[in-house]
Design an enzyme around this catalytic site. Structure first.
Site, mmCIF file in Angstrom:
data_model
loop_
_atom_site.group_PDB
_atom_site.id
_atom_site.type_symbol
_atom_site.label_atom_id
_atom_site.label_comp_id
_atom_site.label_asym_id
_atom_site.label_seq_id
_atom_site.Cartn_x
_atom_site.Cartn_y
_atom_site.Cartn_z
ATOM 1 N N CYS A 59 -5.295 0.628 6.381
ATOM 2 C CA CYS A 59 -5.591 2.071 6.412
ATOM 3 C C CYS A 59 -6.906 2.429 5.718
ATOM 4 O O CYS A 59 -7.307 3.587 5.754
ATOM 5 C CB CYS A 59 -4.437 2.862 5.800
ATOM 6 S SG CYS A 59 -4.263 2.666 4.008
ATOM 7 N N CYS A 78 -7.313 -1.359 1.279
ATOM 8 C CA CYS A 78 -6.271 -1.811 2.193
ATOM 9 C C CYS A 78 -6.916 -2.061 3.549
ATOM 10 O O CYS A 78 -7.624 -1.200 4.067
ATOM 11 C CB CYS A 78 -5.175 -0.757 2.309
ATOM 12 S SG CYS A 78 -3.927 -1.156 3.555
ATOM 13 N N CYS A 131 -8.210 -5.406 -10.209
ATOM 14 C CA CYS A 131 -7.798 -4.300 -11.075
ATOM 15 C C CYS A 131 -7.419 -3.140 -10.153
ATOM 16 O O CYS A 131 -8.291 -2.506 -9.562
ATOM 17 C CB CYS A 131 -8.964 -3.950 -11.995
ATOM 18 S SG CYS A 131 -8.571 -2.740 -13.243
ATOM 19 N N CYS A 177 0.382 3.049 3.656
ATOM 20 C CA CYS A 177 0.822 2.498 4.949
ATOM 21 C C CYS A 177 1.818 1.349 4.818
ATOM 22 O O CYS A 177 2.257 0.805 5.821
ATOM 23 C CB CYS A 177 -0.395 2.035 5.752
ATOM 24 S SG CYS A 177 -1.240 0.612 5.038
ATOM 25 N N CYS A 235 0.846 -1.187 0.000
ATOM 26 C CA CYS A 235 0.000 0.000 0.000
ATOM 27 C C CYS A 235 0.889 1.248 0.000
ATOM 28 O O CYS A 235 1.811 1.355 0.806
ATOM 29 C CB CYS A 235 -0.909 -0.015 1.229
ATOM 30 S SG CYS A 235 -1.944 1.455 1.389
#
Length: 163
Positions: free
Chosen positions: A127, A124, A148, A79, A76
């Site tokens: 976060c 995610c 995607c 984070c 990510c």
């Protein structure tokens, strides 16, 4: 008159059920990593902020990560939670990095109606950042799924630089 009364009661009952569902759905999920908008804007590029925090979409074929073929992990961009392994990445031809599965427990699914119909949104799990969407048109020889993902929502860490 009885028909009108019956219809009115039915509509009233349906609206009560809908309101009860909305109030429970409106409870905001908390994440392990939470920041103010100002804090996110300080650490993210404008495009990463737009994608991750405002559920935006980058233009197709604009992310260098779409062509990333090295071995490693995609994390990510907000984070650094590990989200996808390079061995599960494939060229879907869509113009966005595509994976047939996520690292277990690190990507959550939600429903998004932003374009008028339900789509499976991927976020995610650490976060809450918007990553992209899941579709059922992935490789049939593996999971059949296509995650995607906006490249702006990711950072790539080659295997030799392990977390």
């Amino acid at each position: 008159m009885k028909k009108i009364t019956s219809i009115f009661i039915l509509v009233l009952m349906m609206s009560c059920v809908g309101n009860a569902q909305n109030s429970s759905e409106e409870k905001k999920k908390t994440y392990k990593v939470e920041k103010t908008d100002a804090e996110w804007k300080k650490i993210l590029s404008p495009m990463a902020y737009y994608v991750l925090r405002e559920a935006g979409t980058e233009r197709a074929f604009t992310s260098p990560l779409n062509n990333e073929k090295k071995e490693g992990i995609f994390v990510c961009a907000a984070c650094e939670t590990p989200l996808y392994k390079s061995k599960h990445k494939y060229d879907s031809g869509s113009g966005w990095p595509s994976f047939d599965r996520a690292i277990k427990g690190n990507v959550e699914k939600d429903v998004d109606y932003k374009i008028g119909y339900a789509r499976t949104e991927l976020k995610c799990n650490t976060c809450g950042g918007h990553l992209g969407h899941s579709f059922d048109d992935g490789p049939s020889e593996t999971t059949g799924k296509r995650h995607c993902i906006n490249g702006a929502a990711l950072k790539f860490i080659p295997s030799e630089e392990k977390l």
